[in-house]
Design a protein around this motif. Structure first.
Motif, mmCIF file in Angstrom:
data_model
loop_
_atom_site.group_PDB
_atom_site.id
_atom_site.type_symbol
_atom_site.label_atom_id
_atom_site.label_comp_id
_atom_site.label_asym_id
_atom_site.label_seq_id
_atom_site.Cartn_x
_atom_site.Cartn_y
_atom_site.Cartn_z
ATOM 1 N N ILE A 127 34.749 36.738 32.298
ATOM 2 C CA ILE A 127 34.511 36.608 33.739
ATOM 3 C C ILE A 127 35.820 36.325 34.467
ATOM 4 O O ILE A 127 36.112 36.896 35.531
ATOM 5 N N TRP A 128 36.647 35.445 33.902
ATOM 6 C CA TRP A 128 37.938 35.123 34.535
ATOM 7 C C TRP A 128 38.841 36.349 34.545
ATOM 8 O O TRP A 128 39.570 36.574 35.528
ATOM 9 N N ASP A 129 38.818 37.140 33.493
ATOM 10 C CA ASP A 129 39.625 38.365 33.456
ATOM 11 C C ASP A 129 39.245 39.285 34.616
ATOM 12 O O ASP A 129 40.106 39.821 35.326
ATOM 13 N N LYS A 130 37.940 39.483 34.810
ATOM 14 C CA LYS A 130 37.464 40.365 35.879
ATOM 15 C C LYS A 130 37.831 39.807 37.258
ATOM 16 O O LYS A 130 38.240 40.552 38.153
ATOM 17 N N SER A 131 37.688 38.499 37.419
ATOM 18 C CA SER A 131 37.954 37.868 38.717
ATOM 19 C C SER A 131 39.427 37.978 39.090
ATOM 20 O O SER A 131 39.774 38.345 40.225
ATOM 21 N N GLU A 132 40.292 37.649 38.143
ATOM 22 C CA GLU A 132 41.732 37.690 38.422
ATOM 23 C C GLU A 132 42.194 39.111 38.709
ATOM 24 O O GLU A 132 43.024 39.346 39.607
ATOM 25 N N LYS A 133 41.646 40.080 37.979
ATOM 26 C CA LYS A 133 42.026 41.479 38.194
ATOM 27 C C LYS A 133 41.579 41.954 39.578
ATOM 28 O O LYS A 133 42.301 42.700 40.262
ATOM 29 N N ALA A 134 40.396 41.531 40.022
ATOM 30 C CA ALA A 134 39.892 41.956 41.333
ATOM 31 C C ALA A 134 40.828 41.506 42.451
ATOM 32 O O ALA A 134 41.102 42.259 43.396
ATOM 33 N N LEU A 135 41.339 40.292 42.355
ATOM 34 C CA LEU A 135 42.236 39.780 43.391
ATOM 35 C C LEU A 135 43.589 40.492 43.345
ATOM 36 O O LEU A 135 44.141 40.865 44.392
ATOM 37 N N ALA A 136 44.111 40.670 42.139
ATOM 38 C CA ALA A 136 45.401 41.350 42.001
ATOM 39 C C ALA A 136 45.316 42.783 42.521
ATOM 40 O O ALA A 136 46.221 43.259 43.228
ATOM 41 N N ASP A 137 44.227 43.463 42.195
ATOM 42 C CA ASP A 137 44.057 44.854 42.642
ATOM 43 C C ASP A 137 43.999 44.941 44.167
ATOM 44 O O ASP A 137 44.549 45.876 44.767
ATOM 45 N N ALA A 138 43.330 43.975 44.813
ATOM 46 C CA ALA A 138 43.200 44.004 46.272
ATOM 47 C C ALA A 138 44.566 43.906 46.946
ATOM 48 O O ALA A 138 44.846 44.616 47.923
ATOM 49 N N LEU A 139 45.438 43.033 46.424
ATOM 50 C CA LEU A 139 46.779 42.900 46.988
ATOM 51 C C LEU A 139 47.640 44.111 46.642
ATOM 52 O O LEU A 139 48.380 44.628 47.487
ATOM 53 N N ASP A 140 47.545 44.564 45.406
ATOM 54 C CA ASP A 140 48.344 45.717 44.979
ATOM 55 C C ASP A 140 47.996 46.966 45.781
ATOM 56 O O ASP A 140 48.883 47.748 46.152
ATOM 57 N N ASP A 141 46.704 47.154 46.050
ATOM 58 C CA ASP A 141 46.269 48.339 46.799
ATOM 59 C C ASP A 141 46.832 48.353 48.217
ATOM 60 O O ASP A 141 46.979 49.423 48.822
ATOM 61 N N LYS A 142 47.136 47.175 48.760
ATOM 62 C CA LYS A 142 47.725 47.084 50.108
ATOM 63 C C LYS A 142 49.249 47.055 50.058
ATOM 64 O O LYS A 142 49.904 46.929 51.098
ATOM 65 N N GLY A 143 49.813 47.126 48.854
ATOM 66 C CA GLY A 143 51.261 47.097 48.719
ATOM 67 C C GLY A 143 51.863 45.754 49.052
ATOM 68 O O GLY A 143 53.022 45.666 49.487
ATOM 69 N N ILE A 144 51.086 44.678 48.845
ATOM 70 C CA ILE A 144 51.546 43.324 49.170
ATOM 71 C C ILE A 144 52.138 42.675 47.926
ATOM 72 O O ILE A 144 51.503 42.626 46.875
ATOM 73 N N ALA A 145 53.356 42.191 48.036
ATOM 74 C CA ALA A 145 53.995 41.484 46.923
ATOM 75 C C ALA A 145 53.397 40.090 46.790
ATOM 76 O O ALA A 145 53.135 39.419 47.798
ATOM 77 N N TRP A 146 53.169 39.660 45.560
ATOM 78 C CA TRP A 146 52.569 38.351 45.325
ATOM 79 C C TRP A 146 53.169 37.728 44.074
ATOM 80 O O TRP A 146 53.803 38.404 43.266
ATOM 81 N N GLU A 147 52.985 36.432 43.962
ATOM 82 C CA GLU A 147 53.430 35.729 42.765
ATOM 83 C C GLU A 147 52.247 35.001 42.139
ATOM 84 O O GLU A 147 51.252 34.721 42.812
ATOM 85 N N GLU A 148 52.362 34.700 40.876
ATOM 86 C CA GLU A 148 51.273 34.051 40.148
ATOM 87 C C GLU A 148 51.519 32.550 40.046
ATOM 88 O O GLU A 148 52.651 32.101 39.839
ATOM 89 N N LEU A 149 50.439 31.784 40.212
ATOM 90 C CA LEU A 149 50.470 30.340 39.987
ATOM 91 C C LEU A 149 49.569 30.053 38.786
ATOM 92 O O LEU A 149 48.373 29.818 38.940
#
Length: 635
Positions: free
Chosen positions: A432-454
């Motif tokens: 479940i955590w794998d799916k959740s984290e991927k969903a958030l990363a994909d949303a930012l990546d699809d908008k071309g937004i740079a992000w960092e991991e905590l």
């Protein structure tokens, strides 16, 4: 042969083992002179580190963030050495690097005074001139305990006893001073030239109020004088913009001991609050949210079922009634699930977006309270989206656009994006955590937004995107968030009927844009130094008469502005016009309308802006058009 691969991809080979410092000198004397530390295969090390195998090497210089951290860490040791030279009986305890500086806690019978900072600074400068080599060496855990006990350093020995006995510890020595430390450090004290001691404060040993009170000395360190000067300027500006001082001067709110951490809003402050709430309500309506309101006091069993009691139990206010225990809600999510659970839901109903200006209470430590920025009672612009797993990406993407609209209207254009991933203490499976984290990363990546991991910073029920604002002083404020939660809806028995007629558990997205209203208003006050944009200002226009002859005319103008929907007042007091102007300038009124005999005769007004600019004579309709446009444009 030993191969050293540098950051630019070039390589150097050596027949024998050598230090990182020697490699830096081989690259060039200029680099060797500037070097503070290094990264070997991604790990920070001292320049004395011996290279005896193939490595990836990056030399750390003052211009890098890592270099600045090494300087601050080393300056903390420099300060501790100076303190013990001046006050030999003082014990050194803990001294970490913090944002923009460092601190050290000292055990001393005689508390430090502000004047002691000048003495310590002078001694630090002496040690810098001595250019003492900073040397790393190792000890076993038991040897280190014996060593510090022999020096009378009981606090340091206590820290070391908590370390597993099997560990080998690193210590650093400069002159007569030795301290336990992971490092790395600068090669010699001569590298530490730009620093300033800031203040003295009390601090309990290990943060426990049952322990002894220590003396904490805060300092800042930089790699050049320009950066220190800019930092001190930012501090000075921050002091001028302190929302607590401006809140009092502008008559917005106050705090008092009878309700610690709870805000007493005055009419002017409440006007700001209401303007923001009405703005957010209109935005939510446009995004198809259903506004709800849920109880502030809820049976404790709900918090046990949701998992909050286990995670936040110590921070919750509780009360007993009729032999049952209740809690004031620290957050709104379990209550929103209860609203969702009323009535049968179909997949056709999803997504369902619920929003609440939810009143929450958390029992924050009294020492952590800080004006509007850290309170015990607050209201969140909270919302929860109940959706199918296939809808997560679209909902997160739409929320990001929504958040950008709001931040732009409030004047914030620089946003930092971070994804907080699974903490050690959590609910839900790894899948479940794998799916959740991927969903958030994909949303930012699809908008071309740079992000960092905590890593490890997610909520106990799910990962989250944190949206942080950078203000005019470069300070970062974490405000917005969206969190994917596969767990709580299941724990609280939420369900919907899918296309096949089967019962399914919805995904729950927790989201907020402003965070708490209280904190966001504090940020706004400091961002604008109290000079709020017209659409938010508690008093947009003050109409001032010069003598009693113009009182009726001034009142008529003020009333016309109020009827047009502006927050206007008319000041008809028998006071000199200069006094009135000064008073309304102090309370940050955006526009002052001044009427004397000339204005009365010509049926005009003289307008002055809050920054003292004279806008000259105009008719009332021109002012109304100006105000309308500024409110519309969120200027």
């Amino acid at each position: 042969m030993i191969t050293v691969t540098l950051t630019d991809g070039s390589q150097r080979t050596y027949e024998n083992a050598l230090s990182v410092s020697d490699v830096a000198m081989d690259i060039g004397p200029g680099l060797a002179n500037a070097a503070l530390a290094a990264k070997v295969d991604g790990e920070m090390v001292d320049l004395s580190y011996v290279v005896d195998k193939d490595i990836q090497l990056a030399i750390v210089t003052p211009s890098s963030p890592e270099g600045l951290e090494v300087v601050r860490h080393s300056t903390a040791h420099l300060m501790a050495q100076a303190v013990q030279r001046l006050y030999p009986d003082v014990q050194v305890t803990i001294g970490p690097v913090i944002e923009d500086g460092y601190y050290y806690d000292f055990a001393t019978e005689a508390p430090f005074q502000e004047e002691d900072l000048a003495k310590i600074t002078a001694e630090m400068k002496k040690i810098v001139k001595e250019k003492l080599p900073v040397e790393r060496f190792e000890m076993s855990r038991n040897e280190a305990v014996t060593y510090f006990e022999s020096k009378g350093e009981k606090y340091k020995a206590e820290i070391i006893r908590d370390i597993p006995e099997s560990e080998t510890l690193s210590l650093y020595k400069q002159g007569e001073f030795t301290d336990l430390c992971r490092g790395p450090h600068v090669p010699n004290t001569g590298k530490l030239k730009v620093f300033k001691l800031m203040k003295v404060a009390g601090a309990y040993w290990r943060g426990d109020s049952n322990n002894e009170m220590l003396q904490r000395v805060y300092g800042t360190a930089w790699t050049d004088k320009k950066d220190l000067k800019e930092y001190l300027f930012r501090l000075e500006e921050a002091e001028k913009r302190d929302h607590r001082k401006l809140g009092k001067r502008m008559e917005l709110f106050h705090f008092q001991d009878e309700a610690p951490g709870m805000v007493f809003w005055h009419d002017r402050g409440w006007s700001i609050y209401q303007s923001i709430q009405q703005y957010m309500r209109a935005k939510l309506n446009g995004k198809d949210y259903k506004e709800i309101n849920t109880p502030s006091v809820v049976d404790y069993s709900l918090w046990e079922k949701s998992g909050h009691a286990d995670k936040f139990g110590d921070d919750m206010f509780t009360v007993e009634s009729e032999h049952k225990q209740f809690a004031m809600k620290p957050m709104n999510c379990p209550c929103h699930v209860q609203v969702f659970n009323q009535g049968l839901k179909s997949y056709r109903d999803l997504p369902i977006r619920l929003a609440e200006f939810g009143s929450c209470h958390r029992n924050e430590p009294s020492g952590a309270l800080h004006g509007l920025m850290r309170v015990r009672g607050f209201v969140q612009d909270d919302g929860h989206i109940f959706c199918q797993e296939s809808q997560i990406g679209a909902e997160v993407s739409e929320f990001i656009d929504f958040l950008h609209e709001v931040y732009k209207d409030f004047g914030f254009n620089e946003i930092i994006y971070r994804i907080s991933t699974r903490p050690e203490k959590r609910v839900g499976s790894d899948e479940i955590w794998d799916k959740s984290e991927k969903a958030l990363a994909d949303a930012l990546d699809d908008k071309g937004i740079a992000w960092e991991e905590l890593p490890g910073e997610g909520a106990f029920y799910g990962p989250k995107i944190e949206f942080s604002l950078k203000d005019c002083l470069g300070r970062v404020w974490q405000c917005g968030t969206i969190q994917v939660d596969f767990s709580m809806p299941n724990r609280l028995e939420a369900s919907y009927i899918d296309e096949q007629g089967d019962k399914q558990v919805p995904v729950m997205l927790h989201r907020a844009i402003l965070g708490s209203f209280e904190r966001f208003i504090g940020i706004l006050i400091e961002q604008h130094a109290g000079n709020l944009p017209l659409w938010l200002a508690p008093t947009q226009v003050a109409v001032l008469n010069i003598t009693g002859q113009q009182a009726e005319y001034a009142e008529k103008i003020g009333q016309t502005l109020k009827n047009k929907g502006f927050r206007a007042i008319f000041d008809l007091r028998n006071e000199k016009i200069g006094y009135k102007i000064r008073q309304h300038t102090l309370t940050k009124t955006n526009y002052l309308v001044i009427v004397g005999n000339k204005e009365l005769d010509e049926e005009t007004i003289t307008v002055r802006s809050h920054d003292g600019k004279d806008l000259g004579s105009m008719n009332l309709e021109s002012l109304i058009q100006l105000l309308d446009q500024q409110v519309k444009d969120k200027i």
